[in-house]
Design an enzyme around this catalytic site. Sequence first.
Site, PDB file in Angstrom:
ATOM      1  CG  ASP A   1      -4.272 -52.005   6.303  1.00 35.43           C
ATOM      2  OD1 ASP A   1      -5.200 -51.244   6.041  1.00 35.43           O
ATOM      3  OD2 ASP A   1      -3.924 -52.254   7.478  1.00 35.43           O
TER       4      ASP A   1
ATOM      5  CD  GLN B   1      -0.916 -49.842   4.211  1.00 26.33           C
ATOM      6  OE1 GLN B   1      -1.478 -48.765   4.152  1.00 26.33           O
ATOM      7  NE2 GLN B   1      -0.638 -50.426   5.364  1.00 26.33           N
TER       8      GLN B   1
ATOM      9  CG  HIS C   1      -1.012 -50.988  15.680  1.00 26.00           C
ATOM     10  ND1 HIS C   1      -2.172 -50.477  16.190  1.00 26.00           N
ATOM     11  CD2 HIS C   1      -0.918 -50.509  14.411  1.00 26.00           C
ATOM     12  CE1 HIS C   1      -2.762 -49.707  15.277  1.00 26.00           C
ATOM     13  NE2 HIS C   1      -2.013 -49.719  14.186  1.00 26.00           N
TER      14      HIS C   1
ATOM     15  CB  SER D   1      -6.798 -46.969  14.934  1.00 21.92           C
ATOM     16  OG  SER D   1      -5.518 -47.569  14.969  1.00 21.92           O
TER      17      SER D   1
ATOM     18  N   GLY E   1      -0.766 -44.762  14.863  1.00 23.82           N
ATOM     19  CA  GLY E   1      -1.099 -44.608  16.281  1.00 23.82           C
ATOM     20  C   GLY E   1      -2.460 -45.157  16.643  1.00 23.82           C
TER      21      GLY E   1
HETATM   22  P1  AMP Z   1      -2.344 -48.269  10.882  1.00 22.67           P
HETATM   23  O1  AMP Z   1      -1.909 -47.676  12.182  1.00 22.67           O
HETATM   24  O2  AMP Z   1      -3.788 -48.597  10.827  1.00 22.67           O
HETATM   25  O3  AMP Z   1      -1.825 -47.522   9.693  1.00 22.67           O
HETATM   26  O4  AMP Z   1      -1.638 -49.702  10.826  1.00 22.67           O
HETATM   27  C1  AMP Z   1      -0.254 -49.829  10.965  1.00 22.67           C
HETATM   28  C2  AMP Z   1       0.127 -51.229  10.605  1.00 22.67           C
HETATM   29  O5  AMP Z   1      -0.544 -52.141  11.488  1.00 22.67           O
HETATM   30  C3  AMP Z   1      -0.264 -51.623   9.175  1.00 22.67           C
HETATM   31  O6  AMP Z   1       0.777 -52.400   8.596  1.00 22.67           O
HETATM   32  C4  AMP Z   1      -1.519 -52.432   9.393  1.00 22.67           C
HETATM   33  O7  AMP Z   1      -1.754 -53.389   8.377  1.00 22.67           O
HETATM   34  C5  AMP Z   1      -1.214 -53.123  10.711  1.00 22.67           C
HETATM   35  N1  AMP Z   1      -2.444 -53.530  11.382  1.00 22.67           N
HETATM   36  C6  AMP Z   1      -3.515 -52.751  11.659  1.00 22.67           C
HETATM   37  N2  AMP Z   1      -4.492 -53.497  12.237  1.00 22.67           N
HETATM   38  C7  AMP Z   1      -4.025 -54.758  12.310  1.00 22.67           C
HETATM   39  C8  AMP Z   1      -4.560 -55.999  12.787  1.00 22.67           C
HETATM   40  N3  AMP Z   1      -5.778 -56.078  13.308  1.00 22.67           N
HETATM   41  N4  AMP Z   1      -3.788 -57.096  12.719  1.00 22.67           N
HETATM   42  C9  AMP Z   1      -2.530 -57.033  12.179  1.00 22.67           C
HETATM   43  N5  AMP Z   1      -1.974 -55.899  11.701  1.00 22.67           N
HETATM   44  C10 AMP Z   1      -2.704 -54.784  11.762  1.00 22.67           C
END
Ligand code: AMP
Length: 291
Positions: free
Chosen positions: A151, A154, A34, A187, A28
């Site tokens: 990530d 990850q 995202h 986030s 979120g």
């Molecule tokens: P999170 O909500 O931070 O757990 O991220 C959810 C997904 O969005 C994960 O697969 C992250 O790698 C991806 N994500 C987060 N920030 C970015 C970004 N700036 N560019 C591309 N993907 C992202």
Amino acid sequence: MQTITTAAALRTVLSNQSGSVAFVPTMGALHDGHMALIAAAVASHDIVVASIFVNPTQFNESADLDAYPRTPEADADLLKAHGCNVLYLPEVKDVYPEGTGKSLTSTLGFGSLTARMEGANRPGHFDGVAQVVSRLLEIVQPDTLVMGQKDYQQVAVVRSMISQLGLRVELLVVPTVREVSGLAMSSRNRRLSIPETVAAAAINRHLSAVVAGLAAGWPARELEGMAFREIGTHPLLRPEYIEICDGDTLLPYQDGAPVREIVVATAVHCGPVRLIDNRLFAPSLAEEVNP
Ligand code: AMP
């Protein structure tokens, strides 16, 4: 867009649909990074499911879990506007009905993939990631799992988990989306003050300098040391690590080794948050990947 809060209801809805399903797990506080994942999912699948779940088992510090930004209404609006079909918004007990201690993934081994960087600096983090992603995949049963290159480690862990568990799911990896300043969207950026936001933009500039150094054939360990020292001279930034690794094994890159892809990854503390970012370089092409 339907918003669903239980695994049972989600299974009922999805089993009544036909077509390919893409799944975008998130925690979120959604942003354009995202949304790039949602766009990639919408472009190639019939049904797009996103989840918002701040997974307690992947936080190694409870203060970080408590401070994690939560904006569910704005998130739902964004997802709907970008063509997401189903939002899964569960409580902890729906994801972990037998408690957070039970994990399908406790028998997995990630070897060198978790030995360094986030794995070394956030004990237990990737066990939590593997646990939640495997459980979410069990619930959603998608054809494709969509994740961000932001990530990088990850993604490597999840790819290994999919292979070790023999899961039939494709992994679609989307390049990192950045602010105009070059700062990787996150986030956690919401918690930065204006001066901290300006300072954090330097992280990507230092990663660029390392990529340029790799292209020029400079020694990896020297580049790491130089970038670490330079980031550390900024009054608002405190680097935790900067590592140049083989993108497949996540072991330190040895100069001249014939690797497919090099990842330059860093974690930097800025004000109240810890930011991570990375850039990729393909030595065989002498070019950056997804610049
Ligand atoms: P999170 O909500 O931070 O757990 O991220 C959810 C997904 O969005 C994960 O697969 C992250 O790698 C991806 N994500 C987060 N920030 C970015 C970004 N700036 N560019 C591309 N993907 C992202």
